[in-house]
Design a protein around this motif. Structure first.
Motif, mmCIF file in Angstrom:
data_model
loop_
_atom_site.group_PDB
_atom_site.id
_atom_site.type_symbol
_atom_site.label_atom_id
_atom_site.label_comp_id
_atom_site.label_asym_id
_atom_site.label_seq_id
_atom_site.Cartn_x
_atom_site.Cartn_y
_atom_site.Cartn_z
ATOM 1 N N UNK A 291 0.850 -1.191 0.000
ATOM 2 C CA UNK A 291 0.000 0.000 0.000
ATOM 3 C C UNK A 291 0.886 1.241 0.000
ATOM 4 N N UNK A 292 0.633 2.120 -0.953
ATOM 5 C CA UNK A 292 1.410 3.352 -1.041
ATOM 6 C C UNK A 292 1.101 4.260 0.151
ATOM 7 N N UNK A 293 2.066 5.129 0.491
ATOM 8 C CA UNK A 293 1.863 6.019 1.644
ATOM 9 C C UNK A 293 0.660 6.934 1.462
ATOM 10 N N UNK A 294 -0.054 7.112 2.559
ATOM 11 C CA UNK A 294 -1.107 8.121 2.632
ATOM 12 C C UNK A 294 -0.691 9.060 3.754
ATOM 13 N N UNK A 295 -0.104 10.192 3.406
ATOM 14 C CA UNK A 295 0.395 11.084 4.455
ATOM 15 C C UNK A 295 -0.721 11.483 5.424
ATOM 16 N N UNK A 296 -0.537 11.121 6.680
ATOM 17 C CA UNK A 296 -1.505 11.456 7.721
ATOM 18 C C UNK A 296 -0.741 11.951 8.939
ATOM 19 N N UNK A 297 -1.393 12.805 9.718
ATOM 20 C CA UNK A 297 -0.773 13.219 10.967
ATOM 21 C C UNK A 297 -1.821 13.166 12.063
ATOM 22 N N UNK A 298 -1.377 12.800 13.248
ATOM 23 C CA UNK A 298 -2.269 12.646 14.393
ATOM 24 C C UNK A 298 -2.293 13.924 15.205
ATOM 25 N N UNK A 299 -3.494 14.429 15.464
ATOM 26 C CA UNK A 299 -3.662 15.563 16.367
ATOM 27 C C UNK A 299 -3.749 14.967 17.775
ATOM 28 N N UNK A 300 -2.705 15.137 18.568
ATOM 29 C CA UNK A 300 -2.638 14.492 19.877
ATOM 30 C C UNK A 300 -3.657 15.055 20.876
ATOM 31 N N UNK A 301 -4.162 16.238 20.620
ATOM 32 C CA UNK A 301 -5.163 16.807 21.528
ATOM 33 C C UNK A 301 -6.544 16.220 21.279
ATOM 34 N N UNK A 302 -6.898 16.026 20.004
ATOM 35 C CA UNK A 302 -8.238 15.520 19.679
ATOM 36 C C UNK A 302 -8.247 14.019 19.399
ATOM 37 N N UNK A 303 -7.066 13.453 19.095
ATOM 38 C CA UNK A 303 -6.989 12.042 18.745
ATOM 39 C C UNK A 303 -7.449 11.758 17.324
ATOM 40 N N UNK A 304 -7.592 12.785 16.507
ATOM 41 C CA UNK A 304 -8.066 12.612 15.131
ATOM 42 C C UNK A 304 -6.896 12.654 14.148
ATOM 43 N N UNK A 305 -7.062 11.881 13.065
ATOM 44 C CA UNK A 305 -6.080 11.872 11.985
ATOM 45 C C UNK A 305 -6.501 12.879 10.937
ATOM 46 N N UNK A 306 -5.537 13.650 10.425
ATOM 47 C CA UNK A 306 -5.799 14.618 9.363
ATOM 48 C C UNK A 306 -4.742 14.436 8.282
ATOM 49 N N UNK A 307 -5.026 14.915 7.071
ATOM 50 C CA UNK A 307 -4.013 14.794 6.010
ATOM 51 C C UNK A 307 -2.713 15.472 6.427
ATOM 52 N N UNK A 308 -1.604 14.810 6.162
ATOM 53 C CA UNK A 308 -0.296 15.350 6.508
ATOM 54 C C UNK A 308 0.372 15.957 5.289
ATOM 55 N N UNK A 309 1.569 16.485 5.473
ATOM 56 C CA UNK A 309 2.292 17.096 4.351
ATOM 57 C C UNK A 309 2.712 16.057 3.322
ATOM 58 N N UNK A 310 2.741 16.469 2.076
ATOM 59 C CA UNK A 310 3.182 15.571 0.993
ATOM 60 C C UNK A 310 4.607 15.123 1.264
#
Length: 92
Positions: free
Chosen positions: A41-60
């Motif tokens: 599976x190719x990378x899907x840039x994601x980053x975790x918001x440690x305050x909310x616990x939600x994943x959001x799109x990360x930098x390319x």
């Protein structure tokens, strides 16, 4: 069935080399007892918001490849293979 997942970071600009090498690999694992398949599976840039616990799109250019290897479970038994005093409902 068992799935083993490996996350492999690949430096930006080397993605095509990685995919080529994976495609041209020796395939020794493919002949191992219990092997079912590999998935890459190719990378899907994601980053975790440690305050909310939600994943959001990360930098390319960030993220890792995921290589999933599927195996038959060696502990798997059919009801016919169980001793007569065991019931199929007890299988895990």
């Amino acid at each position: 069935m068992i799935c083993v997942t490996n996350r492999i970071p690949v430096a930006e600009g080397y993605e095509i080399d990685f995919e080529d090498r994976f495609r041209k690999r020796v395939h020794l694992v493919d002949q191992a007892k219990g092997f079912i398949r590999n998935e890459v599976h190719r990378p899907r840039p994601m980053k975790l918001d440690h305050q909310t616990g939600e994943w959001t799109p990360g930098p390319a250019g960030t993220g890792s490849y995921e290589v999933k290897t599927w195996w038959e479970s060696s502990r798997r038994r059919t009801a016919a293979a169980l001793p007569k005093r065991c019931s199929a409902a007890r299988m895990s």
